[in-house]
Design a protein around this motif. Sequence first.
Motif, PDB file in Angstrom:
ATOM      1  N   THR B 319      19.283  -3.220   3.252  1.00  0.00           N
ATOM      2  CA  THR B 319      20.172  -3.742   4.278  1.00  0.00           C
ATOM      3  C   THR B 319      20.798  -2.477   5.130  1.00  0.00           C
ATOM      4  OG1 THR B 319      21.974  -3.936   2.884  1.00  0.00           O
ATOM      5  CG2 THR B 319      20.854  -6.218   3.301  1.00  0.00           C
ATOM      6  N   SER B 320      20.466  -1.263   4.688  1.00  0.00           N
ATOM      7  CA  SER B 320      20.809  -0.504   5.538  1.00  0.00           C
ATOM      8  C   SER B 320      19.806  -0.109   7.050  1.00  0.00           C
ATOM      9  CB  SER B 320      20.902   1.002   5.003  1.00  0.00           C
ATOM     10  OG  SER B 320      19.619   1.616   4.556  1.00  0.00           O
ATOM     11  N   GLU B 321      18.875  -0.774   6.766  1.00  0.00           N
ATOM     12  CA  GLU B 321      17.803  -0.983   8.056  1.00  0.00           C
ATOM     13  C   GLU B 321      17.513  -2.313   8.169  1.00  0.00           C
ATOM     14  OE1 GLU B 321      16.704   1.431   9.847  1.00  0.00           O
ATOM     15  OE2 GLU B 321      17.514   3.403   9.061  1.00  0.00           O
ATOM     16  N   ARG B 322      17.783  -2.746   9.253  1.00  0.00           N
ATOM     17  CA  ARG B 322      17.078  -4.042   9.842  1.00  0.00           C
ATOM     18  C   ARG B 322      15.419  -4.470   9.533  1.00  0.00           C
ATOM     19  NH1 ARG B 322      16.017  -5.464  15.012  1.00  0.00           N
ATOM     20  NH2 ARG B 322      17.099  -3.402  15.232  1.00  0.00           N
ATOM     21  N   LEU B 353       6.619   8.379   2.051  1.00  0.00           N
ATOM     22  CA  LEU B 353       7.169   8.993   3.308  1.00  0.00           C
ATOM     23  C   LEU B 353       8.072  10.242   3.136  1.00  0.00           C
ATOM     24  CD1 LEU B 353       8.853   5.654   4.870  1.00  0.00           C
ATOM     25  CD2 LEU B 353       7.287   7.036   5.870  1.00  0.00           C
ATOM     26  N   ARG B 354       8.703  10.435   1.917  1.00  0.00           N
ATOM     27  CA  ARG B 354       9.392  11.404   1.535  1.00  0.00           C
ATOM     28  C   ARG B 354       8.438  12.615   1.579  1.00  0.00           C
ATOM     29  NH1 ARG B 354      12.829   9.164  -1.777  1.00  0.00           N
ATOM     30  NH2 ARG B 354      11.372   9.219  -3.453  1.00  0.00           N
ATOM     31  N   LYS B 355       7.273  12.451   0.826  1.00  0.00           N
ATOM     32  CA  LYS B 355       6.220  13.550   0.623  1.00  0.00           C
ATOM     33  C   LYS B 355       5.847  14.056   2.125  1.00  0.00           C
ATOM     34  CE  LYS B 355       3.325  12.560  -3.074  1.00  0.00           C
ATOM     35  NZ  LYS B 355       2.130  11.697  -3.575  1.00  0.00           N
ATOM     36  N   ASN B 356       6.021  13.342   3.031  1.00  0.00           N
ATOM     37  CA  ASN B 356       5.585  13.819   4.444  1.00  0.00           C
ATOM     38  C   ASN B 356       6.746  13.986   5.152  1.00  0.00           C
ATOM     39  OD1 ASN B 356       2.754  12.872   3.827  1.00  0.00           O
ATOM     40  ND2 ASN B 356       3.042  10.905   4.612  1.00  0.00           N
ATOM     41  N   GLY B 357       7.833  14.297   4.432  1.00  0.00           N
ATOM     42  CA  GLY B 357       8.921  14.699   5.270  1.00  0.00           C
ATOM     43  C   GLY B 357       9.691  13.629   5.940  1.00  0.00           C
ATOM     44  N   LYS B 358       9.544  12.471   5.681  1.00  0.00           N
ATOM     45  CA  LYS B 358      10.209  11.400   6.434  1.00  0.00           C
ATOM     46  C   LYS B 358      11.190  10.696   5.654  1.00  0.00           C
ATOM     47  CE  LYS B 358       6.483  10.675   9.825  1.00  0.00           C
ATOM     48  NZ  LYS B 358       5.248  10.038  10.028  1.00  0.00           N
ATOM     49  N   VAL B 359      11.920   9.938   6.585  1.00  0.00           N
ATOM     50  CA  VAL B 359      12.812   9.018   5.703  1.00  0.00           C
ATOM     51  C   VAL B 359      12.449   7.611   5.894  1.00  0.00           C
ATOM     52  CG1 VAL B 359      14.739  10.571   5.768  1.00  0.00           C
ATOM     53  CG2 VAL B 359      14.344   8.987   7.644  1.00  0.00           C
ATOM     54  N   ILE B 360      13.044   6.566   5.011  1.00  0.00           N
ATOM     55  CA  ILE B 360      12.345   5.125   4.851  1.00  0.00           C
ATOM     56  C   ILE B 360      12.725   4.476   6.169  1.00  0.00           C
ATOM     57  CG2 ILE B 360      14.549   4.616   3.787  1.00  0.00           C
ATOM     58  CD1 ILE B 360      11.487   3.079   2.765  1.00  0.00           C
ATOM     59  N   GLY B 361      13.722   4.901   6.910  1.00  0.00           N
ATOM     60  CA  GLY B 361      14.008   4.373   8.356  1.00  0.00           C
ATOM     61  C   GLY B 361      12.685   4.654   9.160  1.00  0.00           C
ATOM     62  N   GLU B 362      11.804   5.521   8.894  1.00  0.00           N
ATOM     63  CA  GLU B 362      10.797   5.673   9.842  1.00  0.00           C
ATOM     64  C   GLU B 362       9.432   4.901   9.539  1.00  0.00           C
ATOM     65  OE1 GLU B 362      10.363  10.043  11.053  1.00  0.00           O
ATOM     66  OE2 GLU B 362      11.930  10.127   9.453  1.00  0.00           O
ATOM     67  N   LEU B 363       9.773   4.197   8.486  1.00  0.00           N
ATOM     68  CA  LEU B 363       8.520   3.227   7.753  1.00  0.00           C
ATOM     69  C   LEU B 363       7.952   2.520   8.987  1.00  0.00           C
ATOM     70  CD1 LEU B 363       6.712   2.171   5.351  1.00  0.00           C
ATOM     71  CD2 LEU B 363       8.676   0.599   5.010  1.00  0.00           C
ATOM     72  N   SER B 364       6.606   2.393   9.066  1.00  0.00           N
ATOM     73  CA  SER B 364       6.049   1.563   9.768  1.00  0.00           C
ATOM     74  C   SER B 364       4.675   1.147   9.316  1.00  0.00           C
ATOM     75  CB  SER B 364       5.723   2.130  11.245  1.00  0.00           C
ATOM     76  OG  SER B 364       4.798   1.540  11.898  1.00  0.00           O
ATOM     77  N   ILE B 365       4.918  -0.341   8.872  1.00  0.00           N
ATOM     78  CA  ILE B 365       3.557  -0.734   8.265  1.00  0.00           C
ATOM     79  C   ILE B 365       3.402  -2.224   8.502  1.00  0.00           C
ATOM     80  CG2 ILE B 365       4.864  -1.229   5.993  1.00  0.00           C
ATOM     81  CD1 ILE B 365       2.197  -0.623   4.456  1.00  0.00           C
ATOM     82  N   GLY B 385      -2.115   2.218  -9.716  1.00  0.00           N
ATOM     83  CA  GLY B 385      -2.087   3.667  -9.234  1.00  0.00           C
ATOM     84  C   GLY B 385      -3.021   3.634  -7.758  1.00  0.00           C
ATOM     85  N   ALA B 386      -4.202   2.792  -7.990  1.00  0.00           N
ATOM     86  CA  ALA B 386      -5.010   2.647  -6.849  1.00  0.00           C
ATOM     87  C   ALA B 386      -4.276   2.165  -5.449  1.00  0.00           C
ATOM     88  CB  ALA B 386      -6.215   1.992  -7.074  1.00  0.00           C
ATOM     89  N   GLY B 387      -3.192   1.242  -5.796  1.00  0.00           N
ATOM     90  CA  GLY B 387      -2.423   0.480  -4.908  1.00  0.00           C
ATOM     91  C   GLY B 387      -1.628   1.484  -4.291  1.00  0.00           C
ATOM     92  N   LYS B 388      -1.349   2.329  -4.911  1.00  0.00           N
ATOM     93  CA  LYS B 388      -0.511   3.525  -4.333  1.00  0.00           C
ATOM     94  C   LYS B 388      -1.154   4.531  -3.550  1.00  0.00           C
ATOM     95  CE  LYS B 388       3.351   4.618  -7.534  1.00  0.00           C
ATOM     96  NZ  LYS B 388       3.961   5.758  -8.330  1.00  0.00           N
ATOM     97  N   LYS B 389      -2.500   4.746  -3.785  1.00  0.00           N
ATOM     98  CA  LYS B 389      -3.488   5.449  -2.900  1.00  0.00           C
ATOM     99  C   LYS B 389      -3.650   4.816  -1.585  1.00  0.00           C
ATOM    100  CE  LYS B 389      -5.741   7.820  -6.555  1.00  0.00           C
ATOM    101  NZ  LYS B 389      -7.036   7.644  -7.370  1.00  0.00           N
ATOM    102  N   VAL B 390      -4.074   3.142  -1.780  1.00  0.00           N
ATOM    103  CA  VAL B 390      -4.353   2.712  -0.430  1.00  0.00           C
ATOM    104  C   VAL B 390      -2.970   2.690   0.351  1.00  0.00           C
ATOM    105  CG1 VAL B 390      -5.222   0.473   0.390  1.00  0.00           C
ATOM    106  CG2 VAL B 390      -5.692   1.116  -2.048  1.00  0.00           C
ATOM    107  N   LEU B 391      -1.686   2.355  -0.201  1.00  0.00           N
ATOM    108  CA  LEU B 391      -0.635   2.374   0.453  1.00  0.00           C
ATOM    109  C   LEU B 391      -0.319   3.637   1.375  1.00  0.00           C
ATOM    110  CD1 LEU B 391       1.827   0.504   1.037  1.00  0.00           C
ATOM    111  CD2 LEU B 391       3.076   1.909  -0.652  1.00  0.00           C
ATOM    112  N   ALA B 392      -0.532   4.631   0.674  1.00  0.00           N
ATOM    113  CA  ALA B 392      -0.440   5.952   1.334  1.00  0.00           C
ATOM    114  C   ALA B 392      -1.560   6.018   2.715  1.00  0.00           C
ATOM    115  CB  ALA B 392      -0.656   7.032   0.482  1.00  0.00           C
ATOM    116  N   ALA B 393      -2.582   5.692   2.372  1.00  0.00           N
ATOM    117  CA  ALA B 393      -3.647   5.806   3.436  1.00  0.00           C
ATOM    118  C   ALA B 393      -3.329   4.707   4.598  1.00  0.00           C
ATOM    119  CB  ALA B 393      -5.239   5.339   2.908  1.00  0.00           C
ATOM    120  N   VAL B 394      -2.667   3.553   4.208  1.00  0.00           N
ATOM    121  CA  VAL B 394      -2.106   2.571   5.121  1.00  0.00           C
ATOM    122  C   VAL B 394      -1.025   3.201   6.042  1.00  0.00           C
ATOM    123  CG1 VAL B 394      -1.232   0.309   5.722  1.00  0.00           C
ATOM    124  CG2 VAL B 394      -3.079   0.600   4.002  1.00  0.00           C
ATOM    125  N   ILE B 395      -0.068   3.724   5.245  1.00  0.00           N
ATOM    126  CA  ILE B 395       1.226   4.394   5.900  1.00  0.00           C
ATOM    127  C   ILE B 395       0.774   5.623   6.953  1.00  0.00           C
ATOM    128  CG2 ILE B 395       3.186   5.655   5.636  1.00  0.00           C
ATOM    129  CD1 ILE B 395       3.771   3.779   3.400  1.00  0.00           C
TER     130      ILE B 395
END
Lengths: 398, 477
Positions: B319-322, B353-365, B385-395
Amino acid sequence: MSNYITEIDQKCEIAVDDTILIKDVECTAGSRILGGFVPLFDAEAVERIKKAGYGIKGKTNVGEFGLDIIGETSYYGEAQENGNLIGAAADEVKNRKVKAALCVDLNGAPRRAAAVSGQTFIKPTYGTVSRYGVIPCACSGEQIGVMSDSSENTKKFLTIIAGRDDKDGTSLKNDSYDYESKTELSEMNICLIKELLDAADEKVAARIRSVVNFLEKSGAKTEYISVPEVRYAQAAWQILLAAETCNNISRYDGVKFGYRTPDYKDIDELYIKSRTEGLGILSKETLIYGSDVLSKGRYDVCYDKALRVRRVVMDKMKDVFGKYDAVLIPAGSTFEYKKYPLDKAFENVYKESLFTAVSSITGMPAIVSCGVQLVADHLNESKLFEIASKLDLSEVEK
Amino acid sequence: MKYEIVIGLETHVELATESKIFCSCGGHSNQEGPNTCVCPACCGMPGMLPVMNKRAVELAVMAGTMLNCQINKYTTFDKKSYYYPDLPCAYQITQWFHPICTNGCVEVKTASGSRKIGIKQIHMEEDAGKLVHDDWTDTSLVDFNRTSVPLIEIVSRPDFRSKEEVVAYLEMLKSTFRFAGISECEEGAMRCDVNISVRPEGSTELGVRTEIKNMSSLVSISRAIEYETARHIDAIERNTEVLVQETRRWDDIKGRTFSMRNKETAADYRYFPDPNLMPIVIDDEWFESIKAKMPMMAEEKAKIYVEQGISEEDARDLTSERKLCELLDKVAELGTSPKTVAAWILTDCAGILRKNGKVIGELSIKPQKLFDIISMVEKGTITRGAGKKVLAAVIEKDVEPEQYCRENALDAQTDSGLIASIVKKVIEQNQNAVKDYLGGKTKAFQALFGACMKELKGNGDPAVIRAELEKELAGKQ
């Protein structure tokens, strides 16, 4: 002296006051300070005229910001006829150079010009014609009106330019207006305001008398009444007009557009010198007066009181129109405006505004025809056109 | 002697409308270049008239409602006159006589407890432009991008007694407005004037008040209050100077306040009602429709999440980010449990996002894509594990999840024959672990499981691996 500050197309039939914007055409409002200002868009009224298939002949000269009696304070010179002052737009119409002219009425100048030159001018109900593209001065009262040689033409061109415009927040909701008469002149009750008749000269009084004779002969009833509030309307409109004008012309500072003084050492000097050199004496006096009535300690006793007086005058006039269809009054104290020293302008304009302030401050429509002024209740232009159309056909001197 | 600090705040907040307050130019001040977001109206060209932005009124009403204000049914706009090069008309349209909201109050929580702060009023106004000073050529340039951007000014009562309260209040405003979509509250979109005076504790009379103008960072505000308090106390106790009621400017580099030139402050603004803007009447019907459109407050939303099984900490983070709440709600609506989605957002998305030097507020999916990934994992079509890989590719590249799995051979390996042979091979190679397991160390099972998964490049169906491994180990006992 040409009637035009800028000529656009000789072949066209409509003149437009230089206080109304036309895209890519310099607009000065009769002031040096706006010299060289070229607007980026057409005023809504101009656009409607063009859409209706008419062209614009040129920008007619006006007194600085349209504040004066009849056009005498323009930086670009004044129109005269046999030593008498005459409005540029009225002169064009009178000499059949154009079919009609759009003029901004903020303190009665086009009404007086029409009276002097025997033309017809209608200042419609406030909010009827969009003020989008009008050089702003007295925003709470100024309206674009139509000057023409007859009530018929005046009505025709007003119908073209009138109607709702979303770009003007004070625009009324009606998309268009029907100005065809529903009341015959013979059924009308028309009153005259004694206080205003007493303040006009003999020629004006005589004209009023001949109009009264004609109205009576046509079957209308006329009556003389007293409305002492007209004096308050004059004073209050002076305050509102000066305050709003002062505020609106503050933006001309020599920085963004218009005239800039050639030599200055810093921004303060740029402001002061540009405005000192760019503004005429009437504007300066209006500015000083307007600043005063809005300043701390003066607002309540001047500006706020003027707003209250506006309400009082409005109520009084609504009462009057409860009984009468129209009010017949002079448009000015005289038909002969002579040249005068400009340092007397502020005083002279104030005196003449006595006759025009009631309509200016209430936003009620006023028509000038045969040298006299008729005022009606809000949105009752049709009654004014009915009377004026009969006057057009009458024997009354124009 | 002990002193009490008395502080009142005037806070300017930029409203998150799509267009400016009186014209149709884009509403945000952070434009690409100077004067890229201007029109004849916001440049002050004569002939243009202000037309009210209805959305700005609605956002102001929302802000007032959130700060427990009275919403005034009749509200008007006034002109404030002064000359400054960043003000193209030489007047600012604001609300002087009839502001939109009055008499509110909010609770402010600090380490020393919770106190009520009164809100005197909230009024709407247009922002001014920006001056850019070029020292090299000794010129000043004007940027009108910010001109006519809608603002609300929240005027508090002089109810603050410490800088901590001020900071807590401003943080609260920031998070509330951000969450409700009233303001993005980005850098510079929230600016504060601080009115401050000092008096002996117990005194009921107010001391001499000074106003520190136009600060936007919480750190500066806090430092400025600290400095100004000390200056006042010094003046009172040691007569270092005579305090006068004045406007001061905070210099962040020098770390002190300076008196502003009289010329900039001693103006008579000559307020009067703007005849070009009709009074706004907020009738019950409109007010109710605004209220209906109002998003839930962050605290209420967090409560609901906790009821849905999300931990309190996660609920607070969400709830810190609408945006995060909107994403979670949409994904959950498609058919997943809110708790699962919360974990994916706060752990997996945040990690990527953190790995890419971004914060959660910048999430766009896109919610649908996140849902697709989660349901593939839940159905066992792919591994976590594969889910995480897909997620990274999607983000990172906004790929199509299912297509990406196919193209990268991420689909879960369920062939029990293949898995059985790998299990056998792993047991062969990890005799020590097998011995440990048989000796009672159940943890060793995890190590063997991990080794199998590694052989399968992380794509093995965990259930099948587990079954095969258990079967094989049981045979060894």
